[in-house]
Design a protein around this motif. Structure first.
Motif, PDB file in Angstrom:
ATOM      1  N   ILE A  10       0.851  -1.040   0.325  1.00 44.54           N
ATOM      2  CA  ILE A  10      -0.018   0.072   0.073  1.00 44.54           C
ATOM      3  C   ILE A  10       0.820   1.237  -0.012  1.00 44.54           C
ATOM      4  CG2 ILE A  10      -1.948   1.083   1.060  1.00 44.54           C
ATOM      5  CD1 ILE A  10      -2.724  -1.428   0.235  1.00 44.54           C
ATOM      6  N   ASN A  11       1.005   2.483  -0.663  1.00 47.00           N
ATOM      7  CA  ASN A  11       1.314   3.187  -1.263  1.00 47.00           C
ATOM      8  C   ASN A  11       0.678   4.164   0.161  1.00 47.00           C
ATOM      9  OD1 ASN A  11       3.877   2.136  -2.779  1.00 47.00           O
ATOM     10  ND2 ASN A  11       2.875   2.112  -3.758  1.00 47.00           N
ATOM     11  N   ILE A  12       0.779   4.834   0.630  1.00 46.34           N
ATOM     12  CA  ILE A  12       0.448   6.304   0.967  1.00 46.34           C
ATOM     13  C   ILE A  12       1.865   7.537   0.512  1.00 46.34           C
ATOM     14  CG2 ILE A  12       0.100   7.129   3.901  1.00 46.34           C
ATOM     15  CD1 ILE A  12       0.346   4.084   4.411  1.00 46.34           C
ATOM     16  N   LEU A  13       0.555   8.875   0.772  1.00 48.40           N
ATOM     17  CA  LEU A  13       1.971   9.248   1.135  1.00 48.40           C
ATOM     18  C   LEU A  13       0.728  11.079   2.174  1.00 48.40           C
ATOM     19  CD1 LEU A  13       3.357  12.152  -0.672  1.00 48.40           C
ATOM     20  CD2 LEU A  13       0.911  12.524  -1.815  1.00 48.40           C
ATOM     21  N   LEU A  14       2.156  10.623   2.825  1.00 50.24           N
ATOM     22  CA  LEU A  14       1.348  11.889   3.643  1.00 50.24           C
ATOM     23  C   LEU A  14       2.370  13.400   3.514  1.00 50.24           C
ATOM     24  CD1 LEU A  14       1.622  12.321   6.836  1.00 50.24           C
ATOM     25  CD2 LEU A  14       3.858  11.700   7.554  1.00 50.24           C
ATOM     26  N   ILE A  34       0.795  -5.006   7.463  1.00 51.75           N
ATOM     27  CA  ILE A  34       0.544  -4.418   6.279  1.00 51.75           C
ATOM     28  C   ILE A  34       1.681  -4.223   5.605  1.00 51.75           C
ATOM     29  CG2 ILE A  34      -1.434  -3.953   4.373  1.00 51.75           C
ATOM     30  CD1 ILE A  34      -3.338  -4.695   7.068  1.00 51.75           C
ATOM     31  N   SER A  35       2.190  -4.536   4.080  1.00 56.54           N
ATOM     32  CA  SER A  35       3.273  -4.235   3.580  1.00 56.54           C
ATOM     33  C   SER A  35       2.981  -2.740   3.074  1.00 56.54           C
ATOM     34  CB  SER A  35       3.643  -4.966   2.492  1.00 56.54           C
ATOM     35  OG  SER A  35       4.909  -4.315   1.733  1.00 56.54           O
ATOM     36  N   SER A  62       2.529   5.251  -7.664  1.00 58.55           N
ATOM     37  CA  SER A  62       0.967   5.560  -7.676  1.00 58.55           C
ATOM     38  C   SER A  62       0.067   5.414  -6.064  1.00 58.55           C
ATOM     39  CB  SER A  62      -0.046   5.107  -8.179  1.00 58.55           C
ATOM     40  OG  SER A  62       0.105   5.121  -9.750  1.00 58.55           O
ATOM     41  N   CYS A  63      -0.435   6.647  -5.395  1.00 55.68           N
ATOM     42  CA  CYS A  63      -0.823   6.486  -4.028  1.00 55.68           C
ATOM     43  C   CYS A  63      -2.446   5.379  -3.755  1.00 55.68           C
ATOM     44  CB  CYS A  63      -1.069   7.764  -3.828  1.00 55.68           C
ATOM     45  SG  CYS A  63       0.707   8.475  -3.622  1.00 55.68           S
ATOM     46  N   ASP A  64      -2.065   5.314  -2.766  1.00 58.05           N
ATOM     47  CA  ASP A  64      -3.650   4.370  -2.369  1.00 58.05           C
ATOM     48  C   ASP A  64      -4.142   4.875  -1.268  1.00 58.05           C
ATOM     49  OD1 ASP A  64      -3.213   1.653  -4.126  1.00 58.05           O
ATOM     50  OD2 ASP A  64      -1.122   1.772  -2.799  1.00 58.05           O
ATOM     51  N   LEU A  65      -3.777   6.139  -1.214  1.00 54.65           N
ATOM     52  CA  LEU A  65      -4.118   6.748   0.618  1.00 54.65           C
ATOM     53  C   LEU A  65      -3.093   7.969   0.966  1.00 54.65           C
ATOM     54  CD1 LEU A  65      -6.498   7.024   2.999  1.00 54.65           C
ATOM     55  CD2 LEU A  65      -4.364   5.364   4.376  1.00 54.65           C
ATOM     56  N   ILE A  66      -3.993   9.181   0.498  1.00 50.98           N
ATOM     57  CA  ILE A  66      -3.093   9.910   1.401  1.00 50.98           C
ATOM     58  C   ILE A  66      -3.304  10.449   2.964  1.00 50.98           C
ATOM     59  CG2 ILE A  66      -2.884  12.548   0.549  1.00 50.98           C
ATOM     60  CD1 ILE A  66      -3.984  12.142  -1.908  1.00 50.98           C
ATOM     61  N   LEU A  67      -2.713  11.231   3.288  1.00 52.73           N
ATOM     62  CA  LEU A  67      -2.987  11.704   4.752  1.00 52.73           C
ATOM     63  C   LEU A  67      -2.292  12.882   4.511  1.00 52.73           C
ATOM     64  CD1 LEU A  67      -0.749   8.522   6.771  1.00 52.73           C
ATOM     65  CD2 LEU A  67      -3.311   8.507   6.131  1.00 52.73           C
ATOM     66  N   LEU A  68      -3.688  14.052   5.336  1.00 55.09           N
ATOM     67  CA  LEU A  68      -3.144  15.620   4.448  1.00 55.09           C
ATOM     68  C   LEU A  68      -3.156  16.632   5.500  1.00 55.09           C
ATOM     69  CD1 LEU A  68      -2.231  17.467   1.828  1.00 55.09           C
ATOM     70  CD2 LEU A  68      -5.316  17.533   1.952  1.00 55.09           C
ATOM     71  N   ASP A  69      -2.021  17.270   6.105  1.00 53.36           N
ATOM     72  CA  ASP A  69      -2.233  18.047   6.970  1.00 53.36           C
ATOM     73  C   ASP A  69      -3.565  19.342   6.559  1.00 53.36           C
ATOM     74  OD1 ASP A  69      -1.870  20.123   9.122  1.00 53.36           O
ATOM     75  OD2 ASP A  69       0.158  20.080   8.968  1.00 53.36           O
ATOM     76  N   LEU A  70      -3.607  20.195   7.319  1.00 53.13           N
ATOM     77  CA  LEU A  70      -4.170  21.115   6.225  1.00 53.13           C
ATOM     78  C   LEU A  70      -3.176  22.697   6.354  1.00 53.13           C
ATOM     79  CD1 LEU A  70      -7.980  20.879   8.171  1.00 53.13           C
ATOM     80  CD2 LEU A  70      -7.370  20.211   5.465  1.00 53.13           C
ATOM     81  N   ASN A  71      -2.529  22.093   7.398  1.00 47.17           N
ATOM     82  CA  ASN A  71      -2.337  23.810   7.467  1.00 47.17           C
ATOM     83  C   ASN A  71      -0.500  23.876   7.188  1.00 47.17           C
ATOM     84  OD1 ASN A  71      -3.951  25.190   9.502  1.00 47.17           O
ATOM     85  ND2 ASN A  71      -3.416  23.617  11.191  1.00 47.17           N
ATOM     86  N   LEU A  72      -0.672  23.617   5.842  1.00 48.12           N
ATOM     87  CA  LEU A  72       1.015  23.279   4.746  1.00 48.12           C
ATOM     88  C   LEU A  72       1.804  25.091   4.369  1.00 48.12           C
ATOM     89  CD1 LEU A  72       0.303  21.035   3.008  1.00 48.12           C
ATOM     90  CD2 LEU A  72       0.874  20.804   4.566  1.00 48.12           C
ATOM     91  N   PRO A  73       2.396  25.176   5.137  1.00 46.58           N
ATOM     92  CA  PRO A  73       3.121  26.321   3.667  1.00 46.58           C
ATOM     93  C   PRO A  73       2.564  26.598   2.508  1.00 46.58           C
ATOM     94  CG  PRO A  73       4.721  25.179   4.227  1.00 46.58           C
ATOM     95  CD  PRO A  73       3.985  24.248   5.414  1.00 46.58           C
ATOM     96  N   GLY A  74       2.321  27.732   1.773  1.00 48.26           N
ATOM     97  CA  GLY A  74       1.892  27.872   0.369  1.00 48.26           C
ATOM     98  C   GLY A  74       1.303  27.526   0.229  1.00 48.26           C
ATOM     99  N   MET A  75       0.678  26.358  -0.637  1.00 47.05           N
ATOM    100  CA  MET A  75      -0.966  25.607  -1.288  1.00 47.05           C
ATOM    101  C   MET A  75      -1.111  25.055   0.074  1.00 47.05           C
ATOM    102  SD  MET A  75      -1.524  22.418  -4.068  1.00 47.05           S
ATOM    103  CE  MET A  75      -2.267  23.592  -5.455  1.00 47.05           C
ATOM    104  N   ASP A  76      -2.541  25.746   0.459  1.00 46.02           N
ATOM    105  CA  ASP A  76      -2.842  24.692   2.389  1.00 46.02           C
ATOM    106  C   ASP A  76      -3.514  23.193   1.880  1.00 46.02           C
ATOM    107  OD1 ASP A  76      -5.567  24.651   1.715  1.00 46.02           O
ATOM    108  OD2 ASP A  76      -5.434  26.831   2.927  1.00 46.02           O
TER     109      ASP A  76
END
Length: 148
Positions: A10-14, A34-35, A62-76
């Motif tokens: 499983i490919n995760i984008l943090l 789980i791998s 390719s991503c299977d899941l995205i973990l996304l913070d809202l408070n990011l520099p630039g594009m939030d």
């Protein structure tokens, strides 16, 4: 219940600008039975480039899941969420908002932008690790993710 995803990685984008939060999250996902491969970017622009396989991310998995913070520099994070969910090639990827904000407007806006889940990061480290483990258990073991 054993997930059908166990047979594949499983490919995760943090998407997280806090190095300490990213390190804790990465450490907890490495403990998973789980791998999985967790890829970390620190801002919204990099997240979109990664997902679209642009620039330095041309060979990104390719991503299977995205973990996304809202408070990011630039594009939030909400801008990232809007981009992902409006892109026909990306919109099926589940997005878990994992952020410090408990503001009701942030929660409502995120769900209106089609976030799949909204979690507020606990301040306590052990509670934060517990939340990450819950994400791991639910999204990697229980949920059937779309094929990539």
């Amino acid at each position: 219940m054993i997930s059908s995803q166990i047979s594949r990685t499983i490919n995760i984008l943090l998407v997280e600008d806090s190095q300490s939060d990213a390190n804790l999250t990465i450490r907890e996902f490495k403990k998973s039975k789980i791998s999985n491969t967790l890829h970390w970017v620190e801002d919204g622009e990099s997240a979109i480039a990664y997902l679209r396989k642009e620039g330095e991310y041309v060979n990104a998995a390719s991503c299977d899941l995205i973990l996304l913070d809202l408070n990011l520099p630039g594009m939030d994070g909400q801008e990232v969420l809007a981009e992902v969910k409006s892109d026909p090639d990306l919109k099926q990827i589940p997005v878990v908002v994992l952020t410090t904000s408990a503001d009701e407007q942030d929660v409502l806006k995120s769900y209106n932008l089609n976030a799949n889940c909204y979690l507020t990061k606990p301040v306590d480290i052990q509670q934060f690790l517990n939340v990450v483990q819950l994400i791991n258990n639910f999204w990697l073991a229980a949920v059937r993710l779309p094929p990539n």
